[in-house]
Design a protein around this motif. Structure first.
Motif, PDB file in Angstrom:
ATOM      1  N   ALA A  76      64.747 -21.719 150.517  1.00 62.54           N
ATOM      2  CA  ALA A  76      64.848 -22.616 149.368  1.00 62.54           C
ATOM      3  C   ALA A  76      63.902 -22.118 148.282  1.00 62.54           C
ATOM      4  CB  ALA A  76      64.493 -24.032 149.782  1.00 62.54           C
ATOM      5  N   ALA A  82      55.335 -21.053 144.948  1.00 67.67           N
ATOM      6  CA  ALA A  82      54.555 -21.017 146.188  1.00 67.67           C
ATOM      7  C   ALA A  82      53.684 -19.765 146.258  1.00 67.67           C
ATOM      8  CB  ALA A  82      55.465 -21.120 147.418  1.00 67.67           C
ATOM      9  N   VAL A  83      53.061 -19.454 145.125  1.00 65.63           N
ATOM     10  CA  VAL A  83      52.179 -18.288 145.045  1.00 65.63           C
ATOM     11  C   VAL A  83      50.749 -18.783 144.857  1.00 65.63           C
ATOM     12  CG1 VAL A  83      51.507 -16.367 143.548  1.00 65.63           C
ATOM     13  CG2 VAL A  83      53.908 -16.691 144.155  1.00 65.63           C
ATOM     14  N   LYS A  84      49.831 -18.247 145.655  1.00 68.54           N
ATOM     15  CA  LYS A  84      48.431 -18.655 145.556  1.00 68.54           C
ATOM     16  C   LYS A  84      47.654 -17.685 144.683  1.00 68.54           C
ATOM     17  CE  LYS A  84      47.909 -22.319 148.155  1.00 68.54           C
ATOM     18  NZ  LYS A  84      49.100 -22.883 147.513  1.00 68.54           N
ATOM     19  N   HIS A  86      44.580 -17.114 144.333  1.00 70.11           N
ATOM     20  CA  HIS A  86      43.403 -16.444 144.888  1.00 70.11           C
ATOM     21  C   HIS A  86      43.731 -15.451 145.997  1.00 70.11           C
ATOM     22  CE1 HIS A  86      40.279 -18.607 142.690  1.00 70.11           C
ATOM     23  NE2 HIS A  86      41.127 -19.624 142.723  1.00 70.11           N
ATOM     24  N   LEU A  87      45.001 -15.303 146.322  1.00 65.29           N
ATOM     25  CA  LEU A  87      45.373 -14.265 147.285  1.00 65.29           C
ATOM     26  C   LEU A  87      45.970 -13.097 146.512  1.00 65.29           C
ATOM     27  CD1 LEU A  87      47.116 -16.339 150.126  1.00 65.29           C
ATOM     28  CD2 LEU A  87      44.752 -15.553 150.016  1.00 65.29           C
ATOM     29  N   GLU A  91      48.936 -10.201 150.144  1.00 62.68           N
ATOM     30  CA  GLU A  91      48.536 -11.274 151.065  1.00 62.68           C
ATOM     31  C   GLU A  91      49.473 -12.472 150.942  1.00 62.68           C
ATOM     32  OE1 GLU A  91      43.685 -10.723 151.340  1.00 62.68           O
ATOM     33  OE2 GLU A  91      44.572 -11.777 149.654  1.00 62.68           O
ATOM     34  N   PHE A  95      51.832 -13.475 154.150  1.00 68.61           N
ATOM     35  CA  PHE A  95      51.732 -14.800 154.780  1.00 68.61           C
ATOM     36  C   PHE A  95      53.118 -15.404 154.981  1.00 68.61           C
ATOM     37  CE2 PHE A  95      51.733 -19.418 154.089  1.00 68.61           C
ATOM     38  CZ  PHE A  95      51.098 -19.795 155.273  1.00 68.61           C
ATOM     39  N   TRP A  96      53.942 -15.368 153.942  1.00 64.42           N
ATOM     40  CA  TRP A  96      55.271 -15.978 154.076  1.00 64.42           C
ATOM     41  C   TRP A  96      56.152 -15.174 155.028  1.00 64.42           C
ATOM     42  CZ3 TRP A  96      55.174 -20.691 153.307  1.00 64.42           C
ATOM     43  CH2 TRP A  96      54.581 -21.286 152.199  1.00 64.42           C
ATOM     44  N   ARG A  98      55.228 -13.653 157.673  1.00 59.34           N
ATOM     45  CA  ARG A  98      54.872 -14.072 159.025  1.00 59.34           C
ATOM     46  C   ARG A  98      55.292 -15.496 159.294  1.00 59.34           C
ATOM     47  NH1 ARG A  98      48.701 -12.059 159.021  1.00 59.34           N
ATOM     48  NH2 ARG A  98      49.025  -9.997 159.926  1.00 59.34           N
ATOM     49  N   PHE A  99      55.011 -16.351 158.327  1.00 60.59           N
ATOM     50  CA  PHE A  99      55.190 -17.784 158.554  1.00 60.59           C
ATOM     51  C   PHE A  99      56.665 -18.138 158.672  1.00 60.59           C
ATOM     52  CE2 PHE A  99      54.606 -22.317 157.642  1.00 60.59           C
ATOM     53  CZ  PHE A  99      53.471 -22.553 158.388  1.00 60.59           C
ATOM     54  N   LEU A 100      57.495 -17.474 157.889  1.00 65.76           N
ATOM     55  CA  LEU A 100      58.925 -17.808 157.910  1.00 65.76           C
ATOM     56  C   LEU A 100      59.711 -16.915 158.858  1.00 65.76           C
ATOM     57  CD1 LEU A 100      59.486 -18.262 154.081  1.00 65.76           C
ATOM     58  CD2 LEU A 100      59.217 -20.071 155.768  1.00 65.76           C
ATOM     59  N   GLU A 103      55.939 -12.796 163.465  1.00 65.84           N
ATOM     60  CA  GLU A 103      54.976 -11.702 163.406  1.00 65.84           C
ATOM     61  C   GLU A 103      55.660 -10.336 163.420  1.00 65.84           C
ATOM     62  OE1 GLU A 103      51.281 -10.805 162.640  1.00 65.84           O
ATOM     63  OE2 GLU A 103      51.763 -12.860 163.217  1.00 65.84           O
ATOM     64  N   ARG A 142      60.173 -13.534 148.780  1.00 61.68           N
ATOM     65  CA  ARG A 142      60.300 -14.192 150.099  1.00 61.68           C
ATOM     66  C   ARG A 142      61.687 -13.966 150.680  1.00 61.68           C
ATOM     67  NH1 ARG A 142      58.371 -19.058 147.795  1.00 61.68           N
ATOM     68  NH2 ARG A 142      60.365 -20.060 148.194  1.00 61.68           N
ATOM     69  N   ARG A 148      67.035 -14.479 156.163  1.00 61.12           N
ATOM     70  CA  ARG A 148      67.702 -15.724 156.515  1.00 61.12           C
ATOM     71  C   ARG A 148      69.078 -15.722 155.879  1.00 61.12           C
ATOM     72  NH1 ARG A 148      63.409 -20.724 156.599  1.00 61.12           N
ATOM     73  NH2 ARG A 148      62.253 -19.922 158.354  1.00 61.12           N
TER      74      ARG A 148
ATOM     75  N   ASN C   3      51.779 -19.002 164.147  1.00 66.31           N
ATOM     76  CA  ASN C   3      51.863 -19.555 162.810  1.00 66.31           C
ATOM     77  C   ASN C   3      50.715 -20.502 162.531  1.00 66.31           C
ATOM     78  OD1 ASN C   3      54.024 -18.237 161.835  1.00 66.31           O
ATOM     79  ND2 ASN C   3      55.454 -19.952 161.926  1.00 66.31           N
ATOM     80  N   ASP C  77      52.223 -26.104 144.121  1.00 71.22           N
ATOM     81  CA  ASP C  77      52.920 -24.832 143.886  1.00 71.22           C
ATOM     82  C   ASP C  77      54.153 -24.666 144.772  1.00 71.22           C
ATOM     83  OD1 ASP C  77      52.059 -24.042 146.377  1.00 71.22           O
ATOM     84  OD2 ASP C  77      50.506 -22.707 145.651  1.00 71.22           O
TER      85      ASP C  77
END
Lengths: 207, 267, 226
Positions: A76, A82-84, A86-87, A91, A95-96, A98-100, A103, A142, A148, C3, C77
């Motif tokens: 979605a 959804a971008v930080k 400070h990273l 990075e 993160f995404w 791995r998270f979505l 690993e 992403r 997906r 995770n 965000d």
């Protein structure tokens, strides 16, 4: 494989935003969601992603995969990236990935996605240094970083220049060619292949 | 299950197979029923409370220790009881909203909170007025007073949370979550306040045995206050239902005015 | 599980890089404790007696300042939406974020407390008990706080509202945290027994909030996603 939405009725804040919309997207097809402001495009996309409760109707993937809920088959992409800040660029995406997507192979997928969205040169910089268009590309990356089948894109071309829009179109085309499904709410003719238009009228009815 | 779908029970037009609670939860039916019941409740509350006050002032003894001050108890105890019962009602209504999505559950929760808060405040006020002659000070950190004070804070939190959210559906559901968190933690809070109290004041010397001659007026007042609570709650719910209808009509009006074809739609 | 750890690691990395938040909470903690003797007078006996209470209340207020951070940036965000499409349930997302808050704020506050105890003439013998209770109690602060942070995400006047909503829920933590430390400082009768019972109840409260907090916070987050 196809994504089927039947007779969706969605209410927000006491108002019916989407009333009685049915749609189906086949594997390898891109559906362009069009309609005026306030016609309910964002609401419909968020409902398809499973974020909103349905007043009636159902969304399902056919044939059903009993192991995974539909939300895990979906990317979605909303208005926010959804971008930080400070990273670093890498990075953020790693993160995404791995998270979505788990690993396994996350680093390779991240590199491929950075490459696809022309962000490799910027990967070591903090995301706060990026321009609005670059941040948007990082948000879109992403899509490639975690594979997906269903991509739900809400105004994906916002802040993108012509070249980036063209490369996004190429990536989306590659996805549908590989059997993926895309539903995109957009005002621009993206230059997509295998598309069908789905028009929402004001009041959230299918035209 | 690889799908998200609506629960068929919550579709608006499923009339068949409805339980009694579901039929009562129909706002139209509620309005019809409450229009008849409200005068009865209000009348009964007035009559019972007047009778109770008569008993309290003219037909019950002054306490041998507390003197006339004991009559405060007839207001204090029913208020304290209602402060808890109202929170129970808020919790049950919240559960009904989050789990069964009864259309009237939030109306009930929303109406009960300020009334519950008012009775909690009354319990604190009367407790403190009673405390002045008894303890020589308006406030002591007695375990019960402290627990009631915390309950009052929980009510304030519920009202503050609801009032600071623009979207009413959102406000209703989030307030319901907070109410359920509160009701889960309430026993732990009560337990810790009691523990704290015994730690610091080994005995308060506050006993609760009531003379039978006082028990009857107390019961009458408790019943009268409960009737008053239900009448106020019903009135509050009716106001809320009407307010929502007005709002729905005005929203429909906005939608009608917008439905005229406009240039943006031509994009 | 992977995770879960990935998310904690990311939140910790962000907390360190954003820097200011932890420093502000620690500075606030120091300031509140330092103001107390100015308000109460420099009577060392009095300060010794009420030191556990001052330290715990100041810790709660300091932690309260940083609670908003738990979900705020991820909600702003769009990251929370993306997380909702991940294989990890939102309850675990909330748990990981509350755990990261505990590690990045709760533990530093707990470790600063003994230093501030010096300002309040706290008995050295009470230091182990102070650190132990604060480490045992701060998970409750983070996990109950996560409920408040999730509930007030979209509210106007979020910060003040958060205090109003969360502080009453902290009462059990406060009472048992203080009574455990006081049991040591005031040398109450059967000292170890009084400390141990409070300390164990404090741990129980923390464990209960580790379960309840993510459940309620995830419910609140789901509602706001709509």
């Amino acid at each position: 494989m196809q994504l089927v939405a039947e007779n969706l009725v969605i209410e927000r804040g006491g108002r019916v935003i989407v009333s009685g919309v049915s749609l189906a997207v086949q594997s390898g097809e891109a559906l362009l969601l069009t309609g005026a402001n306030g016609a309910g495009k964002t609401t419909l996309l968020r409902a398809l992603a499973g974020f909103l409760p349905l007043l009636s109707g159902a969304v399902r993937l056919e044939p059903a995969d009993d192991d995974k809920p539909l939300a895990e088959a979906v990317h979605a992409i909303g208005h926010a990236n959804a971008v930080k800040a400070h990273l670093t660029v890498k990075e953020n995406l790693l993160f995404w990935a791995r998270f979505l997507g788990g690993e396994a192979g996350a680093a390779a997928r991240t590199d491929a996605a950075l490459n696809a969205f022309a962000l490799t040169e910027l990967e070591e910089f903090p995301a706060s240094y990026l321009s609005a268009g670059q941040k948007r590309r990082l948000g879109l990356a992403r899509l490639v970083a975690a594979p997906r089948p269903i991509w739900l894109l809400d105004e994906p071309t916002v802040s993108l220049d012509a070249a980036s829009t063209a490369s996004l179109a190429a990536i989306v085309n590659a996805h549908t060619r590989g059997g993926g499904m895309v539903i995109a709410a957009t005002h621009l003719p993206l230059g997509l292949e295998r598309t069908r238009e789905f028009r929402l009228q004001r009041g959230g009815k299918a035209a | 299950m690889q799908s998200h779908s609506s629960n068929p029970d919550q579709r608006p037009d499923h009339r068949q197979g409805q339980s009694l609670a579901q039929r009562l939860a129909n706002p139209t039916r509620f309005m019809e029923l409450s229009a008849k019941l409200l005068p009865a409740f209000a009348g009964a509350a007035t009559a019972v409370i007047l009778y109770g006050l008569f008993l309290v002032f003219f037909n019950s003894p002054a306490d041998y220790q507390q003197g006339e001050t004991v009559r405060i108890m007839y207001i204090h105890v029913p208020s304290a009881w209602l402060s808890m019962m109202a929170y129970g009602l808020v919790a049950v209504s919240s559960f009904g909203l989050l789990v069964f999505r009864h259309p009237l559950a939030d109306v009930s929760a929303k109406a009960a909170v300020p009334i519950g808060a008012a009775f909690t405040f009354l319990a604190l006020l009367t407790g403190s007025l009673w405390g002045k002659p008894m303890w020589g000070t308006y406030w002591v950190w007695d375990a019960r007073l402290t627990s009631v004070l915390v309950l009052f804070f929980l009510y304030l939190g519920l009202m503050a949370l609801r009032s600071s959210l623009e979207d009413e559906t959102l406000a209703a559901k989030l307030t319901a979550v907070l109410a359920l968190v509160g009701v889960t933690l309430l026993p732990i809070i009560k337990f810790s306040v009691n523990w704290w109290n015994t730690l610091h004041q080994p005995s308060t010397g506050f006993t609760t045995s009531i003379d039978p001659s006082m028990r009857w007026p107390l019961w009458i007042m408790a019943i009268g206050f409960s009737l008053l609570f239900f009448a106020m709650h019903m009135k509050g719910m009716r106001n809320e239902v009407l307010r929502r209808r007005v709002k729905a009509l005005r929203l429909a009006d906005v939608a009608r005015r917008e439905s005229a074809p406009d240039p943006v739609a031509a994009e | 599980m992977n995770n879960f750890l990935t998310l904690i690691a990311r939140d910790l990395k962000l907390a360190v890089r954003e820097g200011g938040a932890i420093g502000t909470a620690l500075g606030f903690f120091l300031l509140v404790v330092a103001m107390m003797p100015l308000g109460l007078g420099p009577d060392l006996k009095l300060l010794t007696r009420i030191a556990p209470g001052i330290l715990w209340i100041a810790l709660l207020l300091a932690a309260l300042l940083s609670l908003g951070r738990i979900f705020e940036s991820d909600a702003d965000d769009g990251a929370l939406d993306v997380m909702a499409t991940s294989p990890m349930p939102l309850e675990l997302v909330a748990a990981a974020k509350a755990a990261a808050h505990w590690i990045s704020t709760g533990i530093p506050l707990a470790l600063l407390a003994p230093v501030l105890g010096i300002l309040l003439n706290l008995d050295i013998a009470a230091y182990p008990a102070l650190i132990a209770t604060m480490l045992a109690g701060t998970p409750a602060v983070s996990f109950i706080g996560a409920i408040g942070a999730a509930l007030t995400l979209k509210a106007r006047r979020g910060g003040l509202l958060l205090a109003l909503v969360v502080l009453p829920l902290y009462i059990p933590t406060l009472i048992f945290g203080i009574s455990a430390v006081s049991a040591v400082t005031l040398n109450m009768g059967a000292q170890s027994g009084a400390f141990l019972s409070s300390f164990l109840i404090l741990i129980a409260i923390s464990l209960a909030s580790v379960v309840l907090g993510p459940l309620a916070a995830a419910a609140a987050l789901r509602i706001q996603m709509q």
